[in-house]
Design an enzyme around this catalytic site. Structure first.
Site, PDB file in Angstrom:
ATOM      1  N   ARG A 132       1.012  -1.158  -0.014  1.00 11.86           N
ATOM      2  CA  ARG A 132       0.271  -0.029  -0.010  1.00 11.86           C
ATOM      3  C   ARG A 132       0.781   1.136  -0.059  1.00 11.86           C
ATOM      4  NH1 ARG A 132      -3.245  -0.221   4.945  1.00 11.86           N
ATOM      5  NH2 ARG A 132      -5.113  -1.678   3.727  1.00 11.86           N
ATOM      6  N   ARG A 246      -4.485   2.163  17.145  1.00 15.94           N
ATOM      7  CA  ARG A 246      -5.279   1.367  16.390  1.00 15.94           C
ATOM      8  C   ARG A 246      -4.905   2.319  15.453  1.00 15.94           C
ATOM      9  NH1 ARG A 246      -7.575  -1.712  13.244  1.00 15.94           N
ATOM     10  NH2 ARG A 246      -9.232  -4.076  13.315  1.00 15.94           N
ATOM     11  N   LYS A 247      -5.574   2.153  13.809  1.00 11.55           N
ATOM     12  CA  LYS A 247      -5.378   3.034  12.840  1.00 11.55           C
ATOM     13  C   LYS A 247      -6.156   4.347  13.401  1.00 11.55           C
ATOM     14  CE  LYS A 247      -9.035   0.452   9.885  1.00 11.55           C
ATOM     15  NZ  LYS A 247      -9.199  -0.253   8.590  1.00 11.55           N
ATOM     16  N   GLY A 510     -15.429  -1.641   1.993  1.00 11.49           N
ATOM     17  CA  GLY A 510     -15.282  -0.928   1.592  1.00 11.49           C
ATOM     18  C   GLY A 510     -16.546   0.014   1.133  1.00 11.49           C
TER      19      GLY A 510
END
Length: 585
Positions: A132, A246-247, A510
């Site tokens: 990524r 966390r992200k 998504g």
């Protein structure tokens, strides 16, 4: 061509007669917060849980009880050392057979390499990685696109790339021995994959039409670039924010269309003025997870434009210092905001600000609430006279090496050598002289693959990676979403845009909760057999009246989805069955 200069005015490009109203997402309902926004919190709870050691931030011994496996892996070996001490060179020389024999090396592969943007697809593509990138504001060049194409081409059928829902590139098929050379190549073309996975700040999202939009409020590119430069310390690695609980997602809003989806980001900058100064009101805490989804809420704070990075830094530090590190499903920033209360969290941010103060939210919002979101696909005029941009539909974001080379060529031949990625997995070619538009529209790539005018149900179709490559995905998404949408199009005629999103698992890459109709992968039973299925979501909204959708029907076998979608389109979105339409004609 599009300028990167940052000039602000109190009214931006809008007339003073416009009326503006504030965008406020609905606060989460999980914790009862007093009217003041304050929550009773013990003083010891506000002790930072991390401390700096040898330049790295590590969890203190006293807070290590009950931590999750990822936190244990970070303590056992600092992930960023794979970059700062060039540990990737050593790992790349080890065979996977040898790696499997060592827990430490196995954790490098499955956990710590994500700090370099490398994700091992152990379940479905053993030995191959997804990489990524960081691509602030979704802006990329022809040279960068060609380089990425050259990387995936060598991997044959295993190599491809995806446009992601964070305006980003992901490339697939990468093998470990190639990684050191790929990282060098990325650096040479001005790209990085650093800090793009796991407990890091993800790609900063901005207006895909930044700098070229006749009706933009502000050019978001400088801010997205500054945020990305801060997060990665200009590709060197910012060790102060690499050990988050966390992200963490961030976006900067540049238009009334809210293309950036502020309500699902941990921090969103909303344009607003105060006494003639340009700046941003702040929304915080938006996120998706398998156990909970929450919309961003106001922090009751406004910052001048110059403080975009400082306030980002302090919010990240408050989250880093105080966020819990137990159950991974309860470690996103909104859980901390719930625990401290909005005012309590705000006080921790203020405590870390350089001047120890933070202005309250401004009432002078620049985002117009009553605004119909504009379509960016097709040919559209730019603010620069004589130029247009062309939005191309990239079916569910998937591209091959040859596609990328062709996109790079078109951007150079017809535009300024630049491409813009969007959160709907599409691509925009900006800065095209109007005299060249017809020739571009006649290019084979636009005729055969990436149409500027796709069918109405296809144009807003989004799908995550799915189980073709992703080990966490329960179902296949990209090919299935295309096939089912094609079947639905043969059965009904739709006159209004309908956004359909597919995600392979509850992690919701998504973003099904913001779709008009969403499909979340699951396993279900049919005629006594386990089959791939989906939970169907309905009613998600984007834009100024944004809100998350709700479950409409659970555990529907994928092979039974078409009639359900047809009914939803007819009953909720004004679709007409083809046979009735033909009879009326």
């Amino acid at each position: 061509m599009a300028s990167f200069s940052v000039k602000f005015s109190a009214t931006s490009s809008l007339t003073s007669s416009k009326r503006f109203s504030k965008l406020h997402a609905t606060p989460p309902q999980t914790v009862a917060v007093p009217p003041s926004g304050a929550v009773e919190v013990a003083a010891e709870r506000l002790e930072p849980r991390v401390e700096e050691r040898d330049g790295y931030w590590v969890l203190k011994e006293k807070f290590r009880k009950g931590i999750n496996p990822a936190e244990k892996a970070k303590i056992e070996k600092e992930p960023m050392k794979l970059f700062t001490e060039n540990g990737i060179e050593d790992i790349a020389k080890i065979s996977l057979e040898e790696i499997e024999k060592s827990k430490l090396a196995k954790d490098d592969i499955d956990v710590r390499l994500k700090w370099l943007g490398l994700f091992h697809r152990r379940k479905h593509q053993y030995g191959r990685f997804m990489m990524r990138l960081k691509l602030p504001n979704g802006v990329t060049t022809s040279a960068q696109t060609r380089y990425l194409a050259s990387v995936i081409r060598k991997y044959g059928k295993d190599g491809c790339a995806d446009v992601t829902t964070r305006q980003n590139w992901q490339i697939r098929g990468v093998v470990l021995p190639d990684v050191p050379e790929i990282l060098k190549g990325l650096d040479e073309v001005g790209l990085t994959s650093l800090q793009s996975g796991m407990d890091n700040v993800r790609n900063p999202v901005g207006n895909p039409l930044a700098g070229i939009d006749p009706q933009e409020i502000v050019d978001t590119r400088p801010y997205a670039n500054l945020l990305s430069q801060y997060v990665t310390a200009n590709f060197r690695g910012n060790l102060s924010v690499t050990n988050l609980p966390r992200k963490w997602n961030v976006c900067v809003i540049g238009s009334h269309d809210l293309y950036e989806h502020p309500h699902i980001n941990d921090l969103a900058y909303m344009p607003a003025t105060r006494d003639g100064r340009f700046g941003f009101n702040l929304l915080v805490g938006g996120f998706f997870s398998p156990k909970r989804c929450a919309e961003a809420i106001p922090l009751d704070a406004w910052v001048p434009a110059d403080d975009v990075v400082p306030v980002c830094k302090t919010i990240l530090e408050a989250y880093r210092d105080l966020g819990t590190r137990g159950n991974r499903q309860k470690t996103r920033m909104m859980w901390l905001i719930d625990e401290l209360g909005v005012e309590g969290f705000r006080a921790e941010v203020v405590k870390r600000m350089p001047q120890k103060k933070l202005e309250r939210e401004s009432t002078e919002d620049l985002v117009q609430k009553q605004w119909e979101r504009r379509e960016y696909l097709g040919v559209n005029p730019q603010k620069q006279e004589g130029y247009s941009f062309v939005g191309l539909h990239i079916p569910v974001g998937r591209v091959q090496a040859d596609d990328m080379d062709e996109l790079a060529r078109l951007a150079e031949e017809y535009g300024s050598g630049e491409l813009r990625l969007t959160v709907e997995q599409n691509i925009i070619i900006p800065n095209i002289e109007n005299s060249k538009i017809d020739a571009l529209l006649n290019e084979p790539l636009l005729k055969n693959r990436f149409s500027p005018d796709p069918p109405i149900l296809m144009r807003n179709l989004v799908a995550c990676t799915g189980n073709q490559f992703c080990g966490q995905a329960i179902i296949e998404t990209k090919a299935r979403s295309m096939k089912i949408t094609e079947e639905v199009q043969r059965l009904v005629s739709v006159t209004q845009p309908v956004r359909m999103h597919w995600t392979g698992c509850p992690n919701s890459c998504g973003q099904v909760q913001v779709a008009d109709i969403g499909f979340m992968g699951c396993l279900t039973r049919k005629e006594g057999k386990t089959v791939e299925g989906a939970d169907v979501f309905l009613g998600g909204r984007i834009g100024s009246d944004s809100h998350l959708g709700d479950i409409y029907k659970k555990s529907v076998p994928c092979e039974d989805l078409v009639p359900i979608i047809v009914d939803l389109l007819v009953n909720n979105f004004g679709a007409v069955p083809r046979e009735r339409e033909e009879a009326e004609d």
